[in-house]
Structure formats: C-alpha cells, structure tokens
Design a protein around this motif. Structure first.
Motif, PDB file in Angstrom:
ATOM      1  N   SER A   4      26.118  68.820  27.352  1.00  0.00           N
ATOM      2  CA  SER A   4      27.558  68.972  27.614  1.00  0.00           C
ATOM      3  C   SER A   4      28.210  67.593  27.555  1.00  0.00           C
ATOM      4  CB  SER A   4      27.782  69.594  28.986  1.00  0.00           C
ATOM      5  OG  SER A   4      27.358  68.699  30.007  1.00  0.00           O
ATOM      6  N   THR A   5      29.539  67.572  27.608  1.00  0.00           N
ATOM      7  CA  THR A   5      30.263  66.299  27.573  1.00  0.00           C
ATOM      8  C   THR A   5      29.887  65.423  28.763  1.00  0.00           C
ATOM      9  OG1 THR A   5      32.121  67.441  26.510  1.00  0.00           O
ATOM     10  CG2 THR A   5      32.539  65.236  27.373  1.00  0.00           C
ATOM     11  N   SER A   6      29.808  66.003  29.925  1.00  0.00           N
ATOM     12  CA  SER A   6      29.472  65.224  31.119  1.00  0.00           C
ATOM     13  C   SER A   6      28.047  64.687  31.038  1.00  0.00           C
ATOM     14  CB  SER A   6      29.654  66.079  32.377  1.00  0.00           C
ATOM     15  OG  SER A   6      28.836  67.226  32.325  1.00  0.00           O
ATOM     16  N   GLN A   7      27.129  65.483  30.465  1.00  0.00           N
ATOM     17  CA  GLN A   7      25.751  65.021  30.323  1.00  0.00           C
ATOM     18  C   GLN A   7      25.663  63.870  29.324  1.00  0.00           C
ATOM     19  OE1 GLN A   7      24.033  68.850  29.313  1.00  0.00           O
ATOM     20  NE2 GLN A   7      23.014  69.009  31.325  1.00  0.00           N
ATOM     21  N   LEU A   8      26.413  63.990  28.232  1.00  0.00           N
ATOM     22  CA  LEU A   8      26.434  62.907  27.240  1.00  0.00           C
ATOM     23  C   LEU A   8      26.974  61.628  27.863  1.00  0.00           C
ATOM     24  CD1 LEU A   8      26.150  62.076  24.192  1.00  0.00           C
ATOM     25  CD2 LEU A   8      28.601  62.596  24.018  1.00  0.00           C
ATOM     26  N   ALA A   9      28.062  61.746  28.622  1.00  0.00           N
ATOM     27  CA  ALA A   9      28.664  60.577  29.268  1.00  0.00           C
ATOM     28  C   ALA A   9      27.666  59.926  30.222  1.00  0.00           C
ATOM     29  CB  ALA A   9      29.932  60.982  30.016  1.00  0.00           C
ATOM     30  N   GLU A  10      26.926  60.747  30.970  1.00  0.00           N
ATOM     31  CA  GLU A  10      25.951  60.216  31.908  1.00  0.00           C
ATOM     32  C   GLU A  10      24.825  59.487  31.180  1.00  0.00           C
ATOM     33  OE1 GLU A  10      23.011  61.730  35.533  1.00  0.00           O
ATOM     34  OE2 GLU A  10      24.340  63.141  34.499  1.00  0.00           O
ATOM     35  N   GLY A  13      26.019  56.152  30.054  1.00  0.00           N
ATOM     36  CA  GLY A  13      26.498  55.253  31.103  1.00  0.00           C
ATOM     37  C   GLY A  13      27.990  55.050  31.084  1.00  0.00           C
ATOM     38  N   THR A  14      28.721  56.102  30.738  1.00  0.00           N
ATOM     39  CA  THR A  14      30.171  56.012  30.705  1.00  0.00           C
ATOM     40  C   THR A  14      30.770  57.219  31.417  1.00  0.00           C
ATOM     41  OG1 THR A  14      32.076  55.648  29.255  1.00  0.00           O
ATOM     42  CG2 THR A  14      30.367  57.147  28.445  1.00  0.00           C
ATOM     43  N   THR A  15      32.025  57.492  31.174  1.00  0.00           N
ATOM     44  CA  THR A  15      32.711  58.567  31.896  1.00  0.00           C
ATOM     45  C   THR A  15      33.168  59.672  30.952  1.00  0.00           C
ATOM     46  OG1 THR A  15      34.898  57.546  31.681  1.00  0.00           O
ATOM     47  CG2 THR A  15      33.554  56.882  33.572  1.00  0.00           C
ATOM     48  N   LEU A  16      33.422  60.794  31.541  1.00  0.00           N
ATOM     49  CA  LEU A  16      33.931  61.930  30.779  1.00  0.00           C
ATOM     50  C   LEU A  16      35.260  61.578  30.131  1.00  0.00           C
ATOM     51  CD1 LEU A  16      33.396  64.974  30.166  1.00  0.00           C
ATOM     52  CD2 LEU A  16      34.730  65.502  32.212  1.00  0.00           C
ATOM     53  N   LYS A  17      36.096  60.886  30.865  1.00  0.00           N
ATOM     54  CA  LYS A  17      37.404  60.481  30.346  1.00  0.00           C
ATOM     55  C   LYS A  17      37.262  59.570  29.136  1.00  0.00           C
ATOM     56  CE  LYS A  17      41.717  58.261  31.821  1.00  0.00           C
ATOM     57  NZ  LYS A  17      42.423  57.595  32.952  1.00  0.00           N
ATOM     58  N   THR A  18      36.279  58.670  29.184  1.00  0.00           N
ATOM     59  CA  THR A  18      36.075  57.740  28.068  1.00  0.00           C
ATOM     60  C   THR A  18      35.624  58.482  26.812  1.00  0.00           C
ATOM     61  OG1 THR A  18      35.492  55.931  29.558  1.00  0.00           O
ATOM     62  CG2 THR A  18      34.749  55.745  27.283  1.00  0.00           C
ATOM     63  N   VAL A  19      34.716  59.439  26.966  1.00  0.00           N
ATOM     64  CA  VAL A  19      34.249  60.217  25.817  1.00  0.00           C
ATOM     65  C   VAL A  19      35.420  60.954  25.184  1.00  0.00           C
ATOM     66  CG1 VAL A  19      32.800  62.145  25.074  1.00  0.00           C
ATOM     67  CG2 VAL A  19      31.911  60.487  26.726  1.00  0.00           C
ATOM     68  N   ARG A  20      36.253  61.556  25.997  1.00  0.00           N
ATOM     69  CA  ARG A  20      37.415  62.280  25.469  1.00  0.00           C
ATOM     70  C   ARG A  20      38.383  61.329  24.753  1.00  0.00           C
ATOM     71  NH1 ARG A  20      38.222  66.078  30.869  1.00  0.00           N
ATOM     72  NH2 ARG A  20      36.699  67.688  30.286  1.00  0.00           N
ATOM     73  N   HIS A  21      38.497  60.114  25.289  1.00  0.00           N
ATOM     74  CA  HIS A  21      39.382  59.126  24.647  1.00  0.00           C
ATOM     75  C   HIS A  21      38.836  58.731  23.275  1.00  0.00           C
ATOM     76  CE1 HIS A  21      42.313  55.946  24.264  1.00  0.00           C
ATOM     77  NE2 HIS A  21      41.348  55.046  24.083  1.00  0.00           N
ATOM     78  N   TYR A  22      37.536  58.580  23.162  1.00  0.00           N
ATOM     79  CA  TYR A  22      36.939  58.242  21.874  1.00  0.00           C
ATOM     80  C   TYR A  22      37.130  59.380  20.869  1.00  0.00           C
ATOM     81  CZ  TYR A  22      34.602  54.323  24.217  1.00  0.00           C
ATOM     82  OH  TYR A  22      34.332  53.181  24.908  1.00  0.00           O
ATOM     83  N   PRO A  31      31.699  67.594  18.455  1.00  0.00           N
ATOM     84  CA  PRO A  31      30.580  68.431  17.999  1.00  0.00           C
ATOM     85  C   PRO A  31      31.007  69.891  17.838  1.00  0.00           C
ATOM     86  CG  PRO A  31      30.457  68.149  20.355  1.00  0.00           C
ATOM     87  CD  PRO A  31      31.650  67.340  19.912  1.00  0.00           C
ATOM     88  N   GLU A  32      30.101  70.665  17.314  1.00  0.00           N
ATOM     89  CA  GLU A  32      30.361  72.100  17.239  1.00  0.00           C
ATOM     90  C   GLU A  32      30.338  72.684  18.650  1.00  0.00           C
ATOM     91  OE1 GLU A  32      27.491  73.862  14.710  1.00  0.00           O
ATOM     92  OE2 GLU A  32      28.181  72.823  12.893  1.00  0.00           O
ATOM     93  N   ARG A  33      30.962  73.827  18.777  1.00  0.00           N
ATOM     94  CA  ARG A  33      31.024  74.481  20.077  1.00  0.00           C
ATOM     95  C   ARG A  33      30.096  75.691  20.096  1.00  0.00           C
ATOM     96  NH1 ARG A  33      35.521  73.027  23.292  1.00  0.00           N
ATOM     97  NH2 ARG A  33      36.931  71.530  22.239  1.00  0.00           N
ATOM     98  N   GLN A  40      28.722  71.092  22.233  1.00  0.00           N
ATOM     99  CA  GLN A  40      27.277  70.882  22.234  1.00  0.00           C
ATOM    100  C   GLN A  40      26.956  69.570  21.505  1.00  0.00           C
ATOM    101  OE1 GLN A  40      26.035  74.694  20.387  1.00  0.00           O
ATOM    102  NE2 GLN A  40      25.057  75.168  22.361  1.00  0.00           N
ATOM    103  N   TYR A  41      26.555  68.587  22.290  1.00  0.00           N
ATOM    104  CA  TYR A  41      26.264  67.269  21.733  1.00  0.00           C
ATOM    105  C   TYR A  41      24.775  67.115  21.451  1.00  0.00           C
ATOM    106  CZ  TYR A  41      30.931  65.909  23.340  1.00  0.00           C
ATOM    107  OH  TYR A  41      32.298  65.835  23.550  1.00  0.00           O
ATOM    108  N   GLY A  42      24.476  66.357  20.388  1.00  0.00           N
ATOM    109  CA  GLY A  42      23.092  66.077  20.040  1.00  0.00           C
ATOM    110  C   GLY A  42      22.824  64.584  20.090  1.00  0.00           C
ATOM    111  N   VAL A  43      21.637  64.198  19.669  1.00  0.00           N
ATOM    112  CA  VAL A  43      21.232  62.801  19.764  1.00  0.00           C
ATOM    113  C   VAL A  43      22.078  61.896  18.874  1.00  0.00           C
ATOM    114  CG1 VAL A  43      19.482  62.911  17.938  1.00  0.00           C
ATOM    115  CG2 VAL A  43      19.228  61.269  19.827  1.00  0.00           C
TER     116      VAL A  43
END
Length: 243
Positions: A4-10, A13-22, A31-33, A40-43
């Motif tokens: 998930s987005t939160s898992q990717l951010a973790e 080492g960043t934040t959910l807000k930062t991922v959304r900003h990128y 990613p695809e949903r 759904q994020y991958g490596v």
C-alpha cells in the motif's frame, strides 16, 4: 506481494504525504490499482522512491531531478553547482566554529572584530568597542593594518591616555597631548591610511565620518577627546610649517 502507499512510504523512510506529492509532480508514477481501488506498489516503485529520496537528501531540488537522471550536460552542471554551494557552506561553518572557539576560549573576544583574538587581553574595553565600530566601515586591508599596529607593545603614553580620567586637569591634558603627538605621527607614517580613514572606507564619506565621530564621542571621555583635539592641532601646525 504488493504494498500500500503507507507501506511503501515506511519502507522508503518517508511519509504518505511525500509519496503523494511525488505522484503529483510526476516524479513517481502511480501504480495499478487492485479491484478494491487501492494502489498496489512493487519493488520498482520502491527503488524509484529511494532514488528520489537520495537525490533530495543531497540537497537537489525536485525540479532538477529529471535533468540529473538524464545524465546530460545540464545535469552535470546542476551537480557541480550544488557541490560548489556545499563547499562554500562548509567553509562558512568552519569559520563560524573557529569564531565560536575563540569566544568560548575568551568571552571578551566577542567585543573585537573577527581575527583580533590575540589582542583581547591587551586592549581596554573602549578601544575594543572602537575597533568593532570601525570594522563596519573600513576595508579588510585597513583592519589588518590596524591589527598589525596594535600588536606592537603599548607605549607608556598610550597607556596613560587610556587611563586618563574625565576630570584630568588642563596641564595634564596639554602635556599628554604633546607627548602623544609624535607617537601618532609615527603611526601615520607607518600606516598612511590613518591620516584619512575615509580613503580606506567601504562606505560613503558622510557615513564614515559619522561612525568615527560618534564612536570617539561614545567610547572616550571628555579629557581624552580634548587630548585628541590637541594632538590633531599639533600635527596640523607641523604640517603647515612643513608646507
């Protein structure tokens, strides 16, 4: 397994807000949903995000990341400019640390311009304050010349002038002025800029004169100012006689 987005951010080492900003700036592809609508994020997203974070941590603005990643001439210029900026910052921080070390070693050094540390214990407080005021108007070369001049042992007459009380009688002032004049003349000969501080100033003539006049009036008492006026008159008479 997708993240998930939160898992990717973790993981990055960043934040959910930062991922959304990128995502919003286009640096990180969305990613695809899944059927439930969740991303759904991958490596490959993790690697991309870690790469962005590394460049950001180096101090690179987000807008310059695409150019750097392209590895073209502009990208190299951006990195070299950043390196030069960091070098200047390190130099400034090292200078600040040296000044802090001087202050920690002797708190009185805060009353002197940078680089005058060795004079702290030898100069009266009034003269230290005068030098600090002069540093706002004089060129670095002029301040270096003053430092060289003050590094010499202080004469007896200079010490008497610094210790002169405000209520010193007229005859003491006159005699001190007569004794001090030759010493001031020698200082002017060794350091010609002392005859005309405005010529060695970084400021305009009016502001330079105002700093000098106000500093002298603030940090010297009336008897000392009277001695300085007498010295100036004696030197002017000598100059007129010589002319």
């Amino acid at each position: 397994m997708a993240w998930s987005t939160s898992q990717l951010a973790e993981l990055a080492g960043t934040t959910l807000k930062t991922v959304r900003h990128y995502h919003k700036t286009g640096l990180l592809d969305e990613p695809e949903r899944a059927a439930n609508g969740y991303k759904q994020y991958g490596v490959k997203h993790l690697v991309r995000l870690l790469r962005i974070r590394r460049l950001v941590d180096l101090g690179l603005p987000l807008s310059d990341i695409p150019s750097v990643e392209a590895a073209d001439e502009r990208g190299e210029q951006i990195l070299r400019a950043l390196d030069a900026e960091l070098a200047a910052s390190i130099e400034r921080q090292q200078r600040v640390r040296r000044e802090l070390a001087a202050i920690l070693d002797n708190r009185a050094s805060i009353d002197l311009p940078t680089g005058f540390k060795t004079l702290v214990d030898d100069l009266p407080k009034a003269q230290r304050s005068l030098l600090l005021a002069y540093s706002s108007i004089l060129t670095p070369s002029a301040m270096s010349a003053i430092q060289e001049q003050l590094s010499a042992p202080r004469s007896d007459v200079a010490a008497q002038f610094e210790a002169l009380p405000a209520d010193a009688p007229e005859d003491v002032r006159r005699q001190l002025g007569q004794r001090l004049a030759p010493e001031v003349r020698k200082q002017q000969k060794d350091h010609p800029f002392l005859r005309d501080l405005q010529a060695s100033s970084r400021r305009g003539g009016a502001i330079t004169q105002s700093v000098v006049v106000q500093a002298l009036a603030e940090f010297y008492n009336e008897a000392q100012l009277d001695v300085l006026r007498r010295v100036h008159a004696l030197l002017s008479e000598d100059d007129a006689a010589g002319a």
